[in-house]
Design an enzyme around this catalytic site. Sequence first.
Site, mmCIF file in Angstrom:
data_model
loop_
_atom_site.group_PDB
_atom_site.id
_atom_site.type_symbol
_atom_site.label_atom_id
_atom_site.label_comp_id
_atom_site.label_asym_id
_atom_site.label_seq_id
_atom_site.Cartn_x
_atom_site.Cartn_y
_atom_site.Cartn_z
ATOM 1 N N HIS A 88 0.817 -1.217 0.000
ATOM 2 C CA HIS A 88 0.000 0.000 0.000
ATOM 3 C C HIS A 88 0.849 1.265 0.000
ATOM 4 C CE1 HIS A 88 -4.019 -1.880 1.572
ATOM 5 N NE2 HIS A 88 -3.693 -2.270 0.366
ATOM 6 N N TYR A 126 -9.330 4.135 2.700
ATOM 7 C CA TYR A 126 -9.980 3.092 3.499
ATOM 8 C C TYR A 126 -11.455 3.424 3.719
ATOM 9 C CZ TYR A 126 -5.564 0.799 4.380
ATOM 10 O OH TYR A 126 -4.385 0.117 4.227
ATOM 11 N N GLU A 164 0.976 1.724 8.072
ATOM 12 C CA GLU A 164 1.409 2.479 6.897
ATOM 13 C C GLU A 164 1.907 3.866 7.290
ATOM 14 O OE1 GLU A 164 -2.057 2.084 4.424
ATOM 15 O OE2 GLU A 164 -1.824 -0.099 4.424
ATOM 16 N N TYR A 174 11.126 -3.551 -3.622
ATOM 17 C CA TYR A 174 10.652 -3.004 -4.891
ATOM 18 C C TYR A 174 10.339 -1.518 -4.738
ATOM 19 C CZ TYR A 174 6.264 -4.005 -2.429
ATOM 20 O OH TYR A 174 5.266 -4.078 -1.483
ATOM 21 N N ARG A 230 2.767 0.696 -10.937
ATOM 22 C CA ARG A 230 3.252 -0.677 -10.891
ATOM 23 C C ARG A 230 4.420 -0.761 -9.912
ATOM 24 N NH1 ARG A 230 -0.728 -0.756 -13.411
ATOM 25 N NH2 ARG A 230 -1.195 -1.821 -15.382
ATOM 26 N N GLY A 264 11.914 -13.181 -12.398
ATOM 27 C CA GLY A 264 12.054 -13.301 -10.950
ATOM 28 C C GLY A 264 13.483 -13.147 -10.482
ATOM 29 N N PRO A 313 15.056 -9.287 -8.165
ATOM 30 C CA PRO A 313 15.447 -9.055 -6.775
ATOM 31 C C PRO A 313 16.662 -9.890 -6.380
ATOM 32 C CG PRO A 313 13.484 -10.424 -6.854
ATOM 33 C CD PRO A 313 13.725 -9.925 -8.247
ATOM 34 N N PRO A 352 -0.712 -9.422 -6.698
ATOM 35 C CA PRO A 352 -1.472 -9.752 -5.480
ATOM 36 C C PRO A 352 -0.913 -10.996 -4.826
ATOM 37 C CG PRO A 352 -2.955 -9.184 -7.260
ATOM 38 C CD PRO A 352 -1.580 -9.292 -7.869
#
Length: 406
Positions: free
Chosen positions: A85, A95, A137, A190, A206, A274, A277, A402
């Site tokens: 988030h 929210y 957060e 990320y 993204r 992949g 990272p 997700p």
Amino acid sequence: MLSNEHIQLVKSTVPLLEASGSAITDYFYNRLFTHNPEAQNIFNMSNQASGKQSFALFSAIAAYAKNLDNVEQLLSMVERIAQKHTSLNIQPEHYDLVGHHLIETLRELVPEQFTADVEEAWTVAYQALAAIFIAREGELYKQREVLKGGWKGGRQFKLVEKRIESELVKSLVFEPVDGGPVIDYQAGQYIGIEVQPKQSEFKEIRQYSLSDKANGESYRISVKREIVGKPGIVSNYLHDGLRLADEVTLYAPAGDFFLNKTAAPVVLISAGVGLTPMQSMLETLLAEQGSKEEGSLQKSAPQKIHFLHACENSAQHSFKKRLTSLVQKNKVKALTWYKSETLEQADIHHGFMDLVSVEEQLPLALGDFYLCGPVAFMQFAKQQLVTLGVNDDRIHYEVFGPHESF
């Protein structure tokens, strides 16, 4: 305040949620985007089209409803979602918006079961969950803002370098427009990038793994051009549309998947893109080893690093030249699997990654294992590691998009 009565009422609706599957979340998203189309500036609409986002939200809602009286069981999920988030710059008002449409969805979709008491229970329960996310957060935003090179919200960066890494992957390097330093990150994390391609009505955000060690000055991401099925709007824009000196908005580095600071051997296992990272982890480990060697009068044995990668063929093997150089310098032990290509090299195998065939070369008893790639690949690799006796707490993984458990 969430009472025992509220908890029991919400938990009583779990069978209803499970029987409905993603129908509730599909309805929710349709309602949200119909009444508040501006929300499409935040949500990944490609994941909406594929159904991944609906599945993720349904899974999270069901898990929360089941564990209302034992929220500690959900802390890892909360952390993963909260990190994501912050890369989307989610704020408390978001929210409120989601909560409104969630309650309205339940009222409209299952009116007979959604009585006034159940509505009250779900409203209070949702507010309690939202408070947990907002608090975490908020902590993350504050932590990143006060660090050297940190910032809050979006920050403008310009593209200063674009380099081909393989047939499908390009690396892009960004520096801040204001010329200041940038916050360091942990290898494996990320960054959120916000753009608006010409064909997009809304902004697109993204997350892409950072693919180099932190340097305090710039960020590098390595992006796969998505061409299977519906072409990726953002990936193709970054490959073809974004030019040197063009500006983008970046959100501070995030993510709960990162390299642990231990002296144990490290095994980096990836498939396809992949490896991005993993490349960051590799470069970070090597930089740290170099620093230790320079600062120590008595050299100690370097931390052992294994780099295992699977991809379609050599043309799609990103960072291949860099890895070859490191292998030749004995900095890393590399093993590669090409699905559709056979080469006469001892460290290159044909077909799917087979860990059993190379088990004698792996630190199964002591190593930390990091996995990243398609979910099916990670399921396959993890099962092999477990079969070989690797403890589950030494297997760490990252899922693009997700979250999905396995």
